[in-house]
Design an enzyme around this catalytic site. Structure first.
Site, PDB file in Angstrom:
ATOM      1  N   GLY A   1       0.854  -1.183   0.000  1.00 46.35           N
ATOM      2  CA  GLY A   1       0.000   0.000   0.000  1.00 46.35           C
ATOM      3  C   GLY A   1       0.891   1.235   0.000  1.00 46.35           C
TER       4      GLY A   1
ATOM      5  N   CYS B   1      -9.238  21.246  18.790  1.00 42.01           N
ATOM      6  CA  CYS B   1      -9.110  21.475  20.229  1.00 42.01           C
ATOM      7  C   CYS B   1      -8.559  20.243  20.938  1.00 42.01           C
ATOM      8  CB  CYS B   1     -10.458  21.870  20.798  1.00 42.01           C
ATOM      9  SG  CYS B   1     -11.032  23.366  20.019  1.00 42.01           S
TER      10      CYS B   1
HETATM   11  N1  LLP Z   1      -2.241  -6.139   3.628  1.00 46.79           N
HETATM   12  C1  LLP Z   1      -2.893  -6.109   4.804  1.00 46.79           C
HETATM   13  C2  LLP Z   1      -3.668  -7.283   5.213  1.00 46.79           C
HETATM   14  C3  LLP Z   1      -2.821  -4.982   5.619  1.00 46.79           C
HETATM   15  O1  LLP Z   1      -3.466  -4.980   6.786  1.00 46.79           O
HETATM   16  C4  LLP Z   1      -2.057  -3.867   5.211  1.00 46.79           C
HETATM   17  C5  LLP Z   1      -1.953  -2.682   6.052  1.00 46.79           C
HETATM   18  C6  LLP Z   1      -1.410  -3.918   3.961  1.00 46.79           C
HETATM   19  C7  LLP Z   1      -1.514  -5.076   3.199  1.00 46.79           C
HETATM   20  C8  LLP Z   1      -0.608  -2.787   3.405  1.00 46.79           C
HETATM   21  O2  LLP Z   1       0.470  -2.448   4.204  1.00 46.79           O
HETATM   22  P1  LLP Z   1       1.517  -1.360   3.676  1.00 46.79           P
HETATM   23  O3  LLP Z   1       2.190  -1.932   2.458  1.00 46.79           O
HETATM   24  O4  LLP Z   1       0.752  -0.125   3.324  1.00 46.79           O
HETATM   25  O5  LLP Z   1       2.418  -1.147   4.817  1.00 46.79           O
HETATM   26  N2  LLP Z   1      -2.275   3.452   9.261  1.00 46.79           N
HETATM   27  C9  LLP Z   1      -0.927   2.958   9.399  1.00 46.79           C
HETATM   28  C10 LLP Z   1      -0.687   1.743   8.566  1.00 46.79           C
HETATM   29  C11 LLP Z   1      -1.666   0.630   8.850  1.00 46.79           C
HETATM   30  C12 LLP Z   1      -1.476  -0.550   7.957  1.00 46.79           C
HETATM   31  C13 LLP Z   1      -2.584  -1.501   8.101  1.00 46.79           C
HETATM   32  N3  LLP Z   1      -2.482  -2.625   7.226  1.00 46.79           N
HETATM   33  C14 LLP Z   1       0.043   4.073   9.060  1.00 46.79           C
HETATM   34  O6  LLP Z   1      -0.378   5.166   8.728  1.00 46.79           O
HETATM   35  O7  LLP Z   1       1.255   3.872   9.197  1.00 46.79           O
END
Ligand code: LLP
Length: 431
Positions: A275, A342
Protein backbone atom coordinates in the site's frame (compact mmCIF):
# COMPACT_ATOMS: atom_id res chain seq x y z
CA UNK A 1 13.15 14.82 -11.67
CA UNK A 2 11.23 14.13 -8.47
CA UNK A 3 7.52 14.88 -8.77
CA UNK A 4 7.75 17.60 -6.09
CA UNK A 5 10.53 20.08 -6.79
CA UNK A 6 11.32 23.79 -6.73
CA UNK A 7 11.21 25.76 -9.96
CA UNK A 8 11.94 29.50 -9.74
CA UNK A 9 11.76 29.13 -5.96
CA UNK A 10 8.22 27.78 -6.00
CA UNK A 11 7.40 24.18 -5.10
CA UNK A 12 5.77 22.36 -8.02
CA UNK A 13 3.98 19.06 -8.41
CA UNK A 14 5.13 17.87 -11.81
CA UNK A 15 4.62 21.01 -13.97
CA UNK A 16 2.09 22.78 -11.77
CA UNK A 17 3.09 25.35 -9.12
CA UNK A 18 1.49 24.60 -5.78
CA UNK A 19 0.53 28.24 -5.14
CA UNK A 20 -1.65 28.07 -8.25
CA UNK A 21 -3.27 24.90 -6.96
CA UNK A 22 -4.03 26.59 -3.64
CA UNK A 23 -5.79 29.43 -5.52
CA UNK A 24 -7.79 27.04 -7.69
CA UNK A 25 -8.75 24.35 -5.20
CA UNK A 26 -8.28 26.00 -1.80
CA UNK A 27 -6.55 24.55 1.25
CA UNK A 28 -6.16 22.10 2.84
CA UNK A 29 -5.95 19.88 -0.25
CA UNK A 30 -4.26 16.58 -0.95
CA UNK A 31 -2.23 16.81 -4.16
CA UNK A 32 -1.08 13.60 -5.87
CA UNK A 33 1.44 13.18 -8.66
CA UNK A 34 0.12 10.69 -11.22
CA UNK A 35 3.59 9.95 -12.55
CA UNK A 36 4.86 9.22 -9.04
CA UNK A 37 2.14 6.59 -8.58
CA UNK A 38 2.95 5.08 -11.97
CA UNK A 39 6.65 4.96 -11.34
CA UNK A 40 6.36 3.48 -7.82
CA UNK A 41 4.10 0.78 -9.23
CA UNK A 42 6.50 -0.06 -12.05
CA UNK A 43 9.54 0.04 -9.74
CA UNK A 44 7.78 -2.47 -7.52
CA UNK A 45 6.75 -4.61 -10.48
CA UNK A 46 10.26 -4.51 -11.98
CA UNK A 47 11.90 -5.46 -8.68
CA UNK A 48 9.83 -8.65 -8.59
CA UNK A 49 9.97 -9.35 -12.33
CA UNK A 50 11.57 -12.77 -11.77
CA UNK A 51 8.51 -14.05 -9.90
CA UNK A 52 5.79 -11.98 -11.66
CA UNK A 53 3.60 -11.55 -8.60
CA UNK A 54 -0.02 -10.51 -8.60
CA UNK A 55 0.29 -7.08 -7.00
CA UNK A 56 -2.79 -6.34 -4.90
CA UNK A 57 -2.65 -2.68 -3.90
CA UNK A 58 -3.88 -2.26 -0.30
CA UNK A 59 -6.89 -0.01 -0.83
CA UNK A 60 -6.80 1.29 2.73
CA UNK A 61 -3.61 3.21 1.98
CA UNK A 62 -5.35 5.46 -0.52
CA UNK A 63 -8.86 4.64 -1.55
CA UNK A 64 -9.68 7.53 -3.88
CA UNK A 65 -11.57 6.10 -6.86
CA UNK A 66 -9.37 7.89 -9.41
CA UNK A 67 -6.21 6.53 -7.76
CA UNK A 68 -7.69 3.02 -7.82
CA UNK A 69 -8.75 3.48 -11.45
CA UNK A 70 -5.23 4.50 -12.35
CA UNK A 71 -3.75 1.47 -10.61
CA UNK A 72 -6.33 -0.85 -12.19
CA UNK A 73 -5.23 0.44 -15.60
CA UNK A 74 -1.65 -0.39 -14.69
CA UNK A 75 -2.78 -3.97 -14.09
CA UNK A 76 -2.91 -3.83 -10.31
CA UNK A 77 -5.13 -6.10 -8.27
CA UNK A 78 -6.43 -5.01 -4.87
CA UNK A 79 -6.35 -5.99 -1.22
CA UNK A 80 -9.60 -4.99 0.47
CA UNK A 81 -10.76 -5.15 4.07
CA UNK A 82 -14.44 -4.20 3.85
CA UNK A 83 -17.52 -4.26 1.67
CA UNK A 84 -17.00 -0.53 1.19
CA UNK A 85 -13.54 -1.10 -0.24
CA UNK A 86 -14.93 -3.84 -2.50
CA UNK A 87 -17.48 -1.34 -3.84
CA UNK A 88 -14.67 1.15 -4.49
CA UNK A 89 -12.67 -1.42 -6.45
CA UNK A 90 -15.69 -2.35 -8.56
CA UNK A 91 -16.62 1.28 -9.26
CA UNK A 92 -13.04 2.12 -10.19
CA UNK A 93 -13.05 -0.65 -12.79
CA UNK A 94 -10.83 -2.95 -10.74
CA UNK A 95 -10.83 -6.64 -11.56
CA UNK A 96 -12.54 -8.68 -8.81
CA UNK A 97 -10.66 -11.77 -9.94
CA UNK A 98 -7.47 -9.94 -8.88
CA UNK A 99 -8.91 -8.93 -5.51
CA UNK A 100 -8.13 -10.49 -2.14
CA UNK A 101 -10.25 -9.85 0.94
CA UNK A 102 -8.34 -9.51 4.24
CA UNK A 103 -9.51 -8.40 7.69
CA UNK A 104 -10.50 -10.05 10.96
CA UNK A 105 -14.21 -9.23 10.97
CA UNK A 106 -15.88 -9.89 7.64
CA UNK A 107 -19.66 -9.72 8.00
CA UNK A 108 -22.10 -12.05 6.31
CA UNK A 109 -23.21 -9.28 3.96
CA UNK A 110 -19.59 -8.56 3.02
CA UNK A 111 -18.88 -12.23 2.40
CA UNK A 112 -21.96 -12.46 0.18
CA UNK A 113 -20.97 -9.35 -1.78
CA UNK A 114 -17.45 -10.70 -2.33
CA UNK A 115 -18.77 -14.08 -3.48
CA UNK A 116 -21.18 -12.36 -5.85
CA UNK A 117 -18.30 -10.30 -7.27
CA UNK A 118 -16.23 -13.52 -7.62
CA UNK A 119 -13.10 -12.25 -5.91
CA UNK A 120 -9.79 -14.08 -6.13
CA UNK A 121 -9.58 -15.16 -2.50
CA UNK A 122 -10.71 -14.61 1.08
CA UNK A 123 -7.81 -14.33 3.51
CA UNK A 124 -9.41 -16.11 6.46
CA UNK A 125 -8.41 -14.93 9.92
CA UNK A 126 -10.15 -17.35 12.32
CA UNK A 127 -11.81 -20.76 12.55
CA UNK A 128 -15.20 -19.14 13.16
CA UNK A 129 -14.81 -16.95 10.11
CA UNK A 130 -13.98 -20.03 8.03
CA UNK A 131 -17.26 -21.63 9.13
CA UNK A 132 -19.20 -18.47 8.34
CA UNK A 133 -17.72 -18.25 4.84
CA UNK A 134 -18.44 -21.94 4.29
CA UNK A 135 -22.11 -21.51 5.25
CA UNK A 136 -22.66 -18.38 3.15
CA UNK A 137 -20.99 -20.01 0.14
CA UNK A 138 -23.08 -23.17 0.52
CA UNK A 139 -26.29 -21.10 0.65
CA UNK A 140 -25.21 -19.38 -2.54
CA UNK A 141 -24.35 -22.70 -4.18
CA UNK A 142 -20.71 -21.68 -4.45
CA UNK A 143 -17.28 -22.69 -3.22
CA UNK A 144 -15.41 -19.80 -1.63
CA UNK A 145 -11.71 -19.60 -2.59
CA UNK A 146 -9.75 -19.17 0.63
CA UNK A 147 -6.30 -18.93 2.07
CA UNK A 148 -5.58 -18.89 5.78
CA UNK A 149 -3.91 -15.76 7.05
CA UNK A 150 -1.24 -17.25 9.21
CA UNK A 151 0.30 -15.36 12.12
CA UNK A 152 3.95 -16.46 12.16
CA UNK A 153 4.80 -14.64 15.42
CA UNK A 154 7.65 -12.51 14.07
CA UNK A 155 8.58 -9.05 15.22
CA UNK A 156 8.62 -6.61 12.31
CA UNK A 157 10.32 -3.98 14.46
CA UNK A 158 7.92 -1.19 13.63
CA UNK A 159 5.45 0.99 15.56
CA UNK A 160 3.44 -1.32 17.87
CA UNK A 161 0.11 -0.12 16.38
CA UNK A 162 1.14 -1.38 12.94
CA UNK A 163 2.85 -4.65 13.92
CA UNK A 164 0.41 -7.40 12.96
CA UNK A 165 2.38 -10.65 12.91
CA UNK A 166 3.05 -11.01 16.62
CA UNK A 167 1.36 -13.66 18.73
CA UNK A 168 -0.39 -11.03 20.85
CA UNK A 169 -1.87 -9.19 17.87
CA UNK A 170 -5.46 -9.89 16.81
CA UNK A 171 -4.49 -10.83 13.27
CA UNK A 172 -4.32 -14.20 11.62
CA UNK A 173 -4.31 -17.79 12.81
CA UNK A 174 -1.44 -18.87 15.07
CA UNK A 175 0.91 -20.84 12.86
CA UNK A 176 0.80 -23.89 15.12
CA UNK A 177 -2.99 -24.12 14.65
CA UNK A 178 -2.95 -23.58 10.90
CA UNK A 179 -2.27 -27.15 9.74
CA UNK A 180 -5.27 -28.52 11.65
CA UNK A 181 -7.51 -25.75 10.33
CA UNK A 182 -6.40 -26.40 6.76
CA UNK A 183 -7.28 -30.07 7.24
CA UNK A 184 -10.72 -29.07 8.47
CA UNK A 185 -11.16 -26.55 5.66
CA UNK A 186 -10.49 -29.35 3.18
CA UNK A 187 -13.60 -31.14 4.45
CA UNK A 188 -15.97 -28.17 4.06
CA UNK A 189 -18.09 -28.27 0.93
CA UNK A 190 -18.42 -24.47 0.63
CA UNK A 191 -14.66 -23.97 0.77
CA UNK A 192 -11.95 -24.29 -1.82
CA UNK A 193 -8.41 -23.96 -0.48
CA UNK A 194 -6.27 -21.92 -2.86
CA UNK A 195 -3.46 -20.36 -0.87
CA UNK A 196 -1.67 -19.21 2.23
CA UNK A 197 -1.27 -15.64 3.43
CA UNK A 198 0.44 -13.44 5.98
CA UNK A 199 0.92 -9.74 6.61
CA UNK A 200 3.32 -9.07 9.44
CA UNK A 201 3.16 -5.30 9.70
CA UNK A 202 3.67 -1.99 8.02
CA UNK A 203 6.61 0.38 7.40
CA UNK A 204 9.04 -2.52 7.84
CA UNK A 205 12.60 -1.36 7.23
CA UNK A 206 14.41 -4.69 7.72
CA UNK A 207 14.47 -7.75 5.51
CA UNK A 208 14.85 -10.22 8.39
CA UNK A 209 11.23 -10.26 9.57
CA UNK A 210 10.12 -11.14 6.03
CA UNK A 211 12.72 -13.91 5.92
CA UNK A 212 11.45 -15.32 9.21
CA UNK A 213 7.83 -15.16 8.06
CA UNK A 214 8.65 -16.79 4.72
CA UNK A 215 10.55 -19.61 6.40
CA UNK A 216 7.57 -20.33 8.64
CA UNK A 217 5.08 -20.18 5.76
CA UNK A 218 7.08 -22.31 3.32
CA UNK A 219 7.57 -24.87 6.06
CA UNK A 220 3.80 -25.03 6.46
CA UNK A 221 3.33 -25.28 2.68
CA UNK A 222 5.53 -28.40 2.73
CA UNK A 223 3.63 -29.94 5.64
CA UNK A 224 0.37 -29.31 3.78
CA UNK A 225 1.75 -30.98 0.68
CA UNK A 226 2.51 -34.08 2.74
CA UNK A 227 -1.14 -34.12 3.78
CA UNK A 228 -2.22 -33.82 0.16
CA UNK A 229 -3.28 -30.18 0.40
CA UNK A 230 -1.87 -28.41 -2.63
CA UNK A 231 -1.82 -24.62 -2.69
CA UNK A 232 -1.83 -22.37 -5.74
CA UNK A 233 -0.49 -19.18 -4.23
CA UNK A 234 1.47 -17.66 -1.38
CA UNK A 235 0.61 -14.11 -0.31
CA UNK A 236 3.27 -12.29 1.70
CA UNK A 237 1.19 -9.17 2.38
CA UNK A 238 2.54 -5.64 2.24
CA UNK A 239 4.54 -3.57 4.69
CA UNK A 240 7.41 -2.43 2.47
CA UNK A 241 8.70 0.83 3.91
CA UNK A 242 9.32 4.27 2.51
CA UNK A 243 11.61 7.02 3.78
CA UNK A 244 9.71 9.72 5.67
CA UNK A 245 12.70 11.49 7.22
CA UNK A 246 15.81 9.40 7.65
CA UNK A 247 14.60 5.78 7.71
CA UNK A 248 16.57 3.42 5.52
CA UNK A 249 14.27 0.96 3.79
CA UNK A 250 15.82 -2.37 2.76
CA UNK A 251 16.22 -2.69 -1.02
CA UNK A 252 13.21 -4.33 -2.63
CA UNK A 253 15.58 -6.39 -4.77
CA UNK A 254 16.82 -8.18 -1.64
CA UNK A 255 13.30 -9.32 -0.80
CA UNK A 256 12.59 -10.15 -4.44
CA UNK A 257 15.74 -12.30 -4.69
CA UNK A 258 14.99 -14.10 -1.48
CA UNK A 259 11.40 -14.90 -2.54
CA UNK A 260 12.54 -15.99 -5.99
CA UNK A 261 14.97 -18.44 -4.41
CA UNK A 262 12.31 -19.93 -2.17
CA UNK A 263 9.78 -20.20 -5.01
CA UNK A 264 12.26 -21.75 -7.45
CA UNK A 265 11.15 -25.36 -7.25
CA UNK A 266 7.56 -24.73 -6.38
CA UNK A 267 4.46 -24.19 -8.45
CA UNK A 268 3.16 -21.30 -6.40
CA UNK A 269 2.02 -17.91 -7.59
CA UNK A 270 3.29 -15.00 -5.50
CA UNK A 271 0.85 -12.34 -4.27
CA UNK A 272 1.99 -9.09 -2.64
CA UNK A 273 -0.16 -6.42 -1.03
CA UNK A 274 1.83 -3.17 -0.97
CA UNK A 275 0.00 0.00 0.00
CA UNK A 276 2.34 2.64 1.37
CA UNK A 277 5.17 1.86 -1.07
CA UNK A 278 2.97 2.65 -4.07
CA UNK A 279 1.40 5.92 -2.97
CA UNK A 280 3.16 7.50 0.04
CA UNK A 281 5.65 9.62 -1.87
CA UNK A 282 3.08 10.58 -4.49
CA UNK A 283 1.07 12.84 -2.18
CA UNK A 284 1.45 16.10 -0.29
CA UNK A 285 -1.04 17.96 1.87
CA UNK A 286 -1.17 21.59 0.81
CA UNK A 287 -2.03 23.91 3.68
CA UNK A 288 -1.97 27.60 4.58
CA UNK A 289 -0.55 29.14 7.72
CA UNK A 290 -3.41 30.91 9.51
CA UNK A 291 -1.52 32.46 12.41
CA UNK A 292 1.75 32.36 14.25
CA UNK A 293 2.19 32.79 17.97
CA UNK A 294 4.59 32.37 20.85
CA UNK A 295 3.67 30.91 24.23
CA UNK A 296 6.73 31.79 26.26
CA UNK A 297 9.71 30.51 24.33
CA UNK A 298 7.63 28.13 22.30
CA UNK A 299 6.75 29.12 18.75
CA UNK A 300 3.72 27.81 16.86
CA UNK A 301 2.60 27.91 13.27
CA UNK A 302 -1.15 27.32 13.17
CA UNK A 303 -2.20 25.89 9.83
CA UNK A 304 -5.56 25.16 8.26
CA UNK A 305 -4.89 21.40 8.12
CA UNK A 306 -5.29 19.40 11.32
CA UNK A 307 -5.22 15.94 12.84
CA UNK A 308 -8.57 15.20 11.22
CA UNK A 309 -6.88 15.66 7.83
CA UNK A 310 -3.66 13.83 8.72
CA UNK A 311 -3.65 11.79 11.90
CA UNK A 312 -0.32 9.95 11.54
CA UNK A 313 1.82 12.39 13.59
CA UNK A 314 -0.73 12.45 16.44
CA UNK A 315 -1.50 8.72 16.37
CA UNK A 316 1.91 7.19 15.75
CA UNK A 317 4.22 10.10 16.52
CA UNK A 318 5.36 9.65 12.95
CA UNK A 319 7.98 12.00 11.56
CA UNK A 320 6.59 14.53 9.11
CA UNK A 321 8.61 16.46 6.57
CA UNK A 322 7.30 19.94 5.77
CA UNK A 323 8.27 22.03 2.76
CA UNK A 324 7.55 25.73 2.33
CA UNK A 325 5.87 26.33 -1.03
CA UNK A 326 8.03 29.42 -1.47
CA UNK A 327 11.64 28.31 -1.04
CA UNK A 328 13.43 29.70 2.01
CA UNK A 329 16.96 29.51 3.26
CA UNK A 330 17.63 27.56 6.46
CA UNK A 331 16.61 28.69 9.91
CA UNK A 332 18.03 27.95 13.33
CA UNK A 333 14.66 28.23 15.06
CA UNK A 334 12.26 25.37 15.49
CA UNK A 335 8.52 25.63 15.98
CA UNK A 336 5.53 23.35 16.36
CA UNK A 337 3.22 23.12 13.36
CA UNK A 338 -0.27 22.62 14.73
CA UNK A 339 -3.86 22.56 13.51
CA UNK A 340 -7.04 24.31 14.72
CA UNK A 341 -8.48 21.25 16.50
CA UNK A 342 -9.11 21.48 20.23
CA UNK A 343 -6.62 18.79 21.32
CA UNK A 344 -3.05 19.18 22.46
CA UNK A 345 -2.38 16.12 20.28
CA UNK A 346 -3.32 18.13 17.21
CA UNK A 347 0.18 18.64 15.89
CA UNK A 348 1.59 17.89 12.46
CA UNK A 349 5.21 18.39 13.48
CA UNK A 350 7.05 19.23 16.69
CA UNK A 351 10.19 21.33 16.97
CA UNK A 352 10.43 21.67 13.24
CA UNK A 353 13.09 23.98 11.79
CA UNK A 354 11.05 26.29 9.58
CA UNK A 355 10.11 29.98 9.38
CA UNK A 356 6.44 30.67 8.77
CA UNK A 357 4.13 33.64 8.55
CA UNK A 358 0.37 34.00 8.19
CA UNK A 359 -0.78 33.42 4.63
CA UNK A 360 2.22 31.29 3.72
CA UNK A 361 1.65 27.95 2.02
CA UNK A 362 3.23 24.73 3.25
CA UNK A 363 3.36 21.20 1.85
CA UNK A 364 3.30 18.26 4.28
CA UNK A 365 5.32 15.71 2.34
CA UNK A 366 4.91 11.97 1.66
CA UNK A 367 1.32 11.74 2.84
CA UNK A 368 -0.15 9.89 -0.15
CA UNK A 369 -0.60 6.78 2.02
CA UNK A 370 -2.82 6.70 5.12
CA UNK A 371 -3.40 10.46 4.82
CA UNK A 372 -6.79 11.16 3.29
CA UNK A 373 -7.91 7.57 3.84
CA UNK A 374 -7.59 8.03 7.63
CA UNK A 375 -9.11 11.50 7.73
CA UNK A 376 -12.25 12.24 9.70
CA UNK A 377 -14.80 14.94 10.39
CA UNK A 378 -13.68 15.57 13.97
CA UNK A 379 -14.60 19.09 15.11
CA UNK A 380 -17.16 19.08 12.25
CA UNK A 381 -14.49 19.83 9.70
CA UNK A 382 -15.26 18.90 6.12
CA UNK A 383 -12.66 16.67 4.58
CA UNK A 384 -10.01 18.12 2.25
CA UNK A 385 -10.20 18.18 -1.54
CA UNK A 386 -8.04 15.75 -3.54
CA UNK A 387 -6.32 16.74 -6.78
CA UNK A 388 -4.43 14.54 -9.24
CA UNK A 389 -1.65 16.06 -11.35
CA UNK A 390 -0.50 14.79 -14.72
CA UNK A 391 2.18 17.01 -16.21
CA UNK A 392 0.50 20.40 -16.60
CA UNK A 393 -2.98 19.11 -15.91
CA UNK A 394 -4.61 19.33 -12.47
CA UNK A 395 -7.82 17.36 -11.98
CA UNK A 396 -10.09 17.50 -8.96
CA UNK A 397 -10.68 13.88 -7.94
CA UNK A 398 -12.66 14.55 -4.79
CA UNK A 399 -14.31 17.84 -4.00
CA UNK A 400 -13.98 19.48 -0.62
CA UNK A 401 -16.65 18.28 1.77
CA UNK A 402 -19.18 20.96 2.74
CA UNK A 403 -20.53 21.36 6.26
CA UNK A 404 -24.01 21.14 4.73
CA UNK A 405 -23.19 17.62 3.51
CA UNK A 406 -21.89 16.62 6.93
CA UNK A 407 -25.06 17.76 8.64
CA UNK A 408 -27.60 16.46 6.15
CA UNK A 409 -27.93 12.95 7.60
CA UNK A 410 -28.52 14.37 11.09
CA UNK A 411 -30.74 17.27 10.09
CA UNK A 412 -33.15 14.71 8.62
CA UNK A 413 -33.46 13.15 12.11
CA UNK A 414 -34.29 16.31 14.07
CA UNK A 415 -37.74 16.63 15.70
CA UNK A 416 -40.06 18.49 13.35
CA UNK A 417 -43.49 20.07 13.82
CA UNK A 418 -46.53 19.01 11.80
CA UNK A 419 -45.58 21.33 8.94
CA UNK A 420 -42.09 19.82 8.76
CA UNK A 421 -40.35 22.77 10.41
CA UNK A 422 -37.47 21.82 12.72
CA UNK A 423 -38.60 22.35 16.33
CA UNK A 424 -36.64 25.01 18.15
CA UNK A 425 -37.06 27.00 21.38
CA UNK A 426 -38.53 29.84 19.34
CA UNK A 427 -41.14 27.63 17.67
CA UNK A 428 -42.12 26.10 21.04
CA UNK A 429 -42.42 29.60 22.53
CA UNK A 430 -44.71 30.65 19.67
CA UNK A 431 -47.18 27.80 20.35
N1 LLP B 1 -2.24 -6.14 3.63
C1 LLP B 1 -2.89 -6.11 4.80
C2 LLP B 1 -3.67 -7.28 5.21
C3 LLP B 1 -2.82 -4.98 5.62
O1 LLP B 1 -3.47 -4.98 6.79
C4 LLP B 1 -2.06 -3.87 5.21
C5 LLP B 1 -1.95 -2.68 6.05
C6 LLP B 1 -1.41 -3.92 3.96
C7 LLP B 1 -1.51 -5.08 3.20
C8 LLP B 1 -0.61 -2.79 3.40
O2 LLP B 1 0.47 -2.45 4.20
P1 LLP B 1 1.52 -1.36 3.68
O3 LLP B 1 2.19 -1.93 2.46
O4 LLP B 1 0.75 -0.12 3.32
O5 LLP B 1 2.42 -1.15 4.82
N2 LLP B 1 -2.27 3.45 9.26
C9 LLP B 1 -0.93 2.96 9.40
C10 LLP B 1 -0.69 1.74 8.57
C11 LLP B 1 -1.67 0.63 8.85
C12 LLP B 1 -1.48 -0.55 7.96
C13 LLP B 1 -2.58 -1.50 8.10
N3 LLP B 1 -2.48 -2.63 7.23
C14 LLP B 1 0.04 4.07 9.06
O6 LLP B 1 -0.38 5.17 8.73
O7 LLP B 1 1.25 3.87 9.20
Amino acid sequence: MTPFHYRLDVLHCEDVPLDRLAKTFGTPSYIYSGSAIDSAFSTFQDAFSATKPLICFAVKANSNLSVLQRLAKLGSGFDIVSGGELERVLRAGGDPSKTVFSGVGKTEAEIRAALTAQIHCFNVESAEELDRIDLVAQHMGQQAPISLRVNPDVNPDTHPYIATGLKESKFGIPIEQALKLYERAATLSGIKIVGIDCHIGSQITQLEPYEAAMDALFDLVDQLLEKGIVLRHIDLGGGMSVCYLDEQPFPLAALADSVALKLRDRDLQLILEPGRYIVADAGILLTEVLYTKHNGDHGFGIIDAAMNDLIRPALYGSPQKILPVKAQSGTDRSIDIVGPICETGDFLAKDYPIRVQAGELLALAAVGAYGMSMSSNYNTRGRAAEVLIDGEEARLIRRRELVEELLASETDCLHKDSSGEVLSNQSEAKQ
